[in-house]
Design a protein around this motif. Sequence first.
Motif, PDB file in Angstrom:
ATOM      1  N   THR A 273     -17.404 -36.336  68.006  1.00  0.00           N
ATOM      2  CA  THR A 273     -17.628 -36.478  69.447  1.00  0.00           C
ATOM      3  C   THR A 273     -16.330 -36.429  70.245  1.00  0.00           C
ATOM      4  OG1 THR A 273     -17.568 -38.899  69.198  1.00  0.00           O
ATOM      5  CG2 THR A 273     -19.744 -37.830  69.181  1.00  0.00           C
ATOM      6  N   ARG A 274     -15.241 -36.025  69.621  1.00  0.00           N
ATOM      7  CA  ARG A 274     -13.945 -36.026  70.291  1.00  0.00           C
ATOM      8  C   ARG A 274     -13.149 -34.776  69.920  1.00  0.00           C
ATOM      9  NH1 ARG A 274     -15.528 -40.987  69.139  1.00  0.00           N
ATOM     10  NH2 ARG A 274     -15.095 -42.700  70.583  1.00  0.00           N
ATOM     11  N   THR A 275     -12.119 -34.538  70.686  1.00  0.00           N
ATOM     12  CA  THR A 275     -11.151 -33.496  70.355  1.00  0.00           C
ATOM     13  C   THR A 275      -9.988 -34.151  69.628  1.00  0.00           C
ATOM     14  OG1 THR A 275     -11.738 -32.132  72.263  1.00  0.00           O
ATOM     15  CG2 THR A 275      -9.577 -31.775  71.287  1.00  0.00           C
ATOM     16  N   VAL A 276      -9.708 -33.693  68.428  1.00  0.00           N
ATOM     17  CA  VAL A 276      -8.604 -34.235  67.639  1.00  0.00           C
ATOM     18  C   VAL A 276      -7.641 -33.103  67.310  1.00  0.00           C
ATOM     19  CG1 VAL A 276      -7.914 -35.423  65.527  1.00  0.00           C
ATOM     20  CG2 VAL A 276     -10.096 -36.006  66.635  1.00  0.00           C
ATOM     21  N   LEU A 277      -6.390 -33.288  67.684  1.00  0.00           N
ATOM     22  CA  LEU A 277      -5.344 -32.319  67.346  1.00  0.00           C
ATOM     23  C   LEU A 277      -4.285 -33.046  66.545  1.00  0.00           C
ATOM     24  CD1 LEU A 277      -3.991 -29.471  67.730  1.00  0.00           C
ATOM     25  CD2 LEU A 277      -2.790 -30.491  69.669  1.00  0.00           C
ATOM     26  N   TYR A 278      -3.985 -32.535  65.346  1.00  0.00           N
ATOM     27  CA  TYR A 278      -2.895 -33.168  64.602  1.00  0.00           C
ATOM     28  C   TYR A 278      -1.990 -32.103  64.019  1.00  0.00           C
ATOM     29  CZ  TYR A 278      -4.928 -32.321  59.946  1.00  0.00           C
ATOM     30  OH  TYR A 278      -5.414 -31.747  58.804  1.00  0.00           O
ATOM     31  N   SER A 279      -0.714 -32.410  64.070  1.00  0.00           N
ATOM     32  CA  SER A 279       0.267 -31.481  63.517  1.00  0.00           C
ATOM     33  C   SER A 279       0.543 -31.870  62.074  1.00  0.00           C
ATOM     34  CB  SER A 279       1.564 -31.522  64.328  1.00  0.00           C
ATOM     35  OG  SER A 279       2.202 -32.782  64.209  1.00  0.00           O
ATOM     36  N   THR A 280       0.814 -30.875  61.268  1.00  0.00           N
ATOM     37  CA  THR A 280       1.065 -31.105  59.851  1.00  0.00           C
ATOM     38  C   THR A 280       1.874 -29.943  59.297  1.00  0.00           C
ATOM     39  OG1 THR A 280       0.038 -31.437  57.681  1.00  0.00           O
ATOM     40  CG2 THR A 280      -1.133 -30.009  59.215  1.00  0.00           C
TER      41      THR A 280
END
Length: 349
Positions: free
Chosen positions: A239-246
């Motif tokens: 239900t959300r926008t998740v952005l993660y760098s890796t």
Amino acid sequence: MDSQDHLFYVHYIKAPWVGAMDLRHTGGPASNTPSPDPTTGPTTGPTADPATGPLDAQVPGLELESVHAGYRGVTTIGPIQATLSTGVHALLGRNGAGKTTLMRVMAGILRPLSGTVRVCGTDISHDPRAKDRVAYLGHRAAVSAELTVRHNLEFWAGLYCPQPAVREQRLAELRDTFDLSDLWERRAGRLSRGQLQRVDLARTLLPDPAVLLLDEPLTGLDPVTSALVRTLVRDLALTRTVLYSTHNLPEALTVASQILVLKDGTLRTHNDLIQESDAGYEIRYRGRWPTELVAGEALGDQLVRVTVQTGSTIGALVAALVERGVSVLDIRHATADTDASIRSLLEDQ
């Protein structure tokens, strides 16, 4: 709260590094900018409700329109054009590519040199309330080494959750989620790197954000906690926008619904990379493979990898196979080709 707690919080607020920590609190009571008239809505962009809570699936969590960003007037990234909706979006890029700069722009910490950033449909430069819907986990934990885990999270909960009942509920939920009970009364300065990361992740989730920006969130975590965080990220992304760098490409391909590569100041998407590759497909079939129609690389029993020729489509190939009596059981993009195309792009920097 007793008098000693008050002294702790006063010291916490007056500490010389509080400016860096305030950057990570991107909205709420700390903001001195007056809110616009709620009856008029944002100055530009689609009308959106800036209240906290899960993201409306009809409104993209993040939109970047012709964004250029940098420092002291010097552009380091841009133009950036992107729309990120619900789901997990992994951000890849070489060291120095500008991933952290991009995330700071998305969070409203760094003002873009030009262009527009919208959070849940609202331009964050025109309506500061939109920043309240974004939570950002940076490289440095936004906690005080002098305070206990409880005092740290209570401080941030006081900013994010003004209602006592909600505040206590969120603290209890996150304490259990990140297994912080044994660390609750321990000073943050005595925690290991992985333990500190767990505390900061809990702090990030206190406001129940609609958009979650995680800058290398698994750094320093043990395998058990890493698996917990990956599962939590998937659940939040429903239900959300998740952005993660890796920097971990296999993990990004496993967890994310979209891969973004930051190169030469611009964003490339997973779909862009597939279209620019040789369009490799893996086909599981039943029957005799017509080698006279298309050559393929046998990957196993009744499984072959094929390349669609320029000017043709996978649909046309499937139709031709069916005409020759081949039953197509499954078809998907060749993961190895996608992996190779992303690696090639990263190595070319």
